[in-house]
Scaffold this motif. Sequence first.
Motif, PDB file in Angstrom:
ATOM      1  N   PHE A 164       0.736  -1.328  -0.052  1.00 10.01           N
ATOM      2  CA  PHE A 164      -0.029   0.004  -0.188  1.00 10.01           C
ATOM      3  C   PHE A 164       0.891   1.347  -0.019  1.00 10.01           C
ATOM      4  O   PHE A 164       0.347   2.314  -0.321  1.00 10.01           O
ATOM      5  N   ARG A 165       1.948   1.115   0.584  1.00 15.09           N
ATOM      6  CA  ARG A 165       3.056   2.357   0.692  1.00 15.09           C
ATOM      7  C   ARG A 165       3.463   2.824  -0.868  1.00 15.09           C
ATOM      8  O   ARG A 165       3.079   4.096  -1.171  1.00 15.09           O
ATOM      9  N   LEU A 166       3.655   1.781  -1.573  1.00 18.16           N
ATOM     10  CA  LEU A 166       4.219   2.045  -2.840  1.00 18.16           C
ATOM     11  C   LEU A 166       2.799   2.370  -3.961  1.00 18.16           C
ATOM     12  O   LEU A 166       3.006   3.601  -4.426  1.00 18.16           O
ATOM     13  N   PHE A 167       1.802   1.683  -3.810  1.00 20.29           N
ATOM     14  CA  PHE A 167       0.793   1.859  -4.478  1.00 20.29           C
ATOM     15  C   PHE A 167      -0.017   3.533  -4.221  1.00 20.29           C
ATOM     16  O   PHE A 167      -0.275   3.959  -5.211  1.00 20.29           O
ATOM     17  N   GLY A 168       0.045   3.750  -2.710  1.00 22.66           N
ATOM     18  CA  GLY A 168      -0.683   4.849  -2.405  1.00 22.66           C
ATOM     19  C   GLY A 168       0.213   6.113  -2.894  1.00 22.66           C
ATOM     20  O   GLY A 168      -0.449   7.068  -3.290  1.00 22.66           O
ATOM     21  N   ASN A 169       1.519   5.913  -2.709  1.00 30.17           N
ATOM     22  CA  ASN A 169       2.151   7.209  -3.247  1.00 30.17           C
ATOM     23  C   ASN A 169       2.141   7.566  -4.792  1.00 30.17           C
ATOM     24  O   ASN A 169       1.811   8.767  -5.337  1.00 30.17           O
TER      25      ASN A 169
ATOM     26  N   GLY B  24      -3.300  13.565   7.301  1.00 35.42           N
ATOM     27  CA  GLY B  24      -1.782  14.112   6.718  1.00 35.42           C
ATOM     28  C   GLY B  24      -1.234  15.118   7.648  1.00 35.42           C
ATOM     29  O   GLY B  24       0.023  15.138   7.790  1.00 35.42           O
ATOM     30  N   LEU B  25      -2.156  15.929   8.638  1.00 34.52           N
ATOM     31  CA  LEU B  25      -1.603  17.028   9.390  1.00 34.52           C
ATOM     32  C   LEU B  25      -0.645  16.094  10.337  1.00 34.52           C
ATOM     33  O   LEU B  25       0.596  16.455  10.639  1.00 34.52           O
ATOM     34  N   ILE B  26      -1.076  14.977  11.006  1.00 29.85           N
ATOM     35  CA  ILE B  26      -0.348  14.410  12.152  1.00 29.85           C
ATOM     36  C   ILE B  26       0.912  13.721  11.637  1.00 29.85           C
ATOM     37  O   ILE B  26       2.074  13.632  11.931  1.00 29.85           O
ATOM     38  N   ILE B  29       3.619  16.018  10.962  1.00 33.63           N
ATOM     39  CA  ILE B  29       4.194  16.609  12.236  1.00 33.63           C
ATOM     40  C   ILE B  29       5.201  15.494  12.558  1.00 33.63           C
ATOM     41  O   ILE B  29       6.434  15.670  13.054  1.00 33.63           O
ATOM     42  N   GLY B  30       4.907  14.166  12.368  1.00 33.16           N
ATOM     43  CA  GLY B  30       5.673  13.312  12.823  1.00 33.16           C
ATOM     44  C   GLY B  30       6.982  13.044  11.852  1.00 33.16           C
ATOM     45  O   GLY B  30       8.126  12.815  12.347  1.00 33.16           O
ATOM     46  N   GLN B  31       6.696  13.289  10.466  1.00 34.38           N
ATOM     47  CA  GLN B  31       7.817  13.082   9.730  1.00 34.38           C
ATOM     48  C   GLN B  31       8.762  14.376   9.960  1.00 34.38           C
ATOM     49  O   GLN B  31       9.783  14.378   9.852  1.00 34.38           O
ATOM     50  N   GLY B  32       8.145  15.544  10.128  1.00 32.62           N
ATOM     51  CA  GLY B  32       8.908  16.665  10.589  1.00 32.62           C
ATOM     52  C   GLY B  32      10.046  16.435  11.894  1.00 32.62           C
ATOM     53  O   GLY B  32      11.006  16.896  11.920  1.00 32.62           O
ATOM     54  N   SER B  66       0.624   5.925   7.962  1.00 42.17           N
ATOM     55  CA  SER B  66      -0.696   5.893   8.202  1.00 42.17           C
ATOM     56  C   SER B  66      -1.382   7.239   7.115  1.00 42.17           C
ATOM     57  O   SER B  66      -2.576   7.077   6.962  1.00 42.17           O
ATOM     58  N   GLY B  67      -0.600   7.746   6.881  1.00 46.21           N
ATOM     59  CA  GLY B  67      -1.189   8.926   6.007  1.00 46.21           C
ATOM     60  C   GLY B  67      -1.620   8.294   4.506  1.00 46.21           C
ATOM     61  O   GLY B  67      -2.704   8.756   4.155  1.00 46.21           O
ATOM     62  N   ILE B  68      -0.729   7.389   4.064  1.00 45.74           N
ATOM     63  CA  ILE B  68      -1.420   6.723   2.758  1.00 45.74           C
ATOM     64  C   ILE B  68      -2.671   5.846   3.151  1.00 45.74           C
ATOM     65  O   ILE B  68      -3.459   5.933   2.381  1.00 45.74           O
ATOM     66  N   TYR B  69      -2.728   5.198   4.214  1.00 49.81           N
ATOM     67  CA  TYR B  69      -3.902   4.751   4.738  1.00 49.81           C
ATOM     68  C   TYR B  69      -5.234   5.499   4.653  1.00 49.81           C
ATOM     69  O   TYR B  69      -6.208   5.305   3.911  1.00 49.81           O
TER      70      TYR B  69
END
Lengths: 228, 93
Positions: A164-169, B24-26, B29-32, B66-69
Amino acid sequence: MDFSIKNLWVINVGGVDVWITETIINTWIVMLFLIVFAVIVRTKLKKFSDVPAGFQNVIEMIVEAFDGFVRSCAGEKLMFLGNWFFMVFLFILTSNLSGLLGFRPPTADWTVTFTFAIVTFALIQVMGFKFRKGGYIKGFFEPYAIFFPLNVIGELARPISLSFRLFGNILGGMILMTLIYALAPFYLRFVLPAALHAYFDLIAAILQTYIFCVLSLTFIGAMAGTND
Amino acid sequence: MQEIPFAIIIAAAQIGAAIALLNGLITAIGQGNIVAKSVESIARQPEARGSIMNTMFIGMAMAETSGIYGLLVAIILLFANPLIALYMQHFIK
């Protein structure tokens, strides 16, 4: 605006409908490109010399760089996985970059990324059993025997999150580019898409390919206990 | 008569997609935080730059999941909404 995977035609094989989708056609195009590239490289390198010169130097440099990458991620004992992951790296990279030429990237279809993730999952389990035998089985019952279901779910979640990481990006980048082309006013269609293509189709594509390979190799190395 | 519940389903799905994308907000923040800490440690130990960058990329990919989900939930709600099919199946004969 249409983000769905187009179905080009349906072939009936023994009562089962086989859908020939855009993904399959684009995968064939990517494969054709890679095969032609490989044949050209092979014919250019007709005579291998012990002291490399010119073109052979470049090829050896690329292969050595990838070998070093595998060694640092998975460890010395898993060097034979470098062949497979170099193929995965080239295929995913070419697929992601094909978005630049206006194709729908094959990796924007979950089936393609999930296939690679399934292979990684199988490699994790097989290499874990091959290199650690009893320790691999015991790893499922740690720290206590009651944690067995949780460990199994954690293992099963790996291919899903990896794919899902690759697909979603890639899908997210594709949707944003389609939206920009469809909605931006006329005078914005010349400069803005170029900058966004540079990020979504170039930087994100290369980064996601790299991350897929790094994570796969790190998982395999960690399970086999060969990376330090 | 059928249009009003149908419109409510569509509107609720779009609002739900917007809320799903708010994670995406959270994630950002985590990635930052990850990048900030990596820059700090590179500044303290510049010779360990290679391995720190490697670990940073892996950590960022993990945090991005989590953002991708959230993005996938939004895409499913917008383009492959299962609730519309459910509605069609139960209430439109």
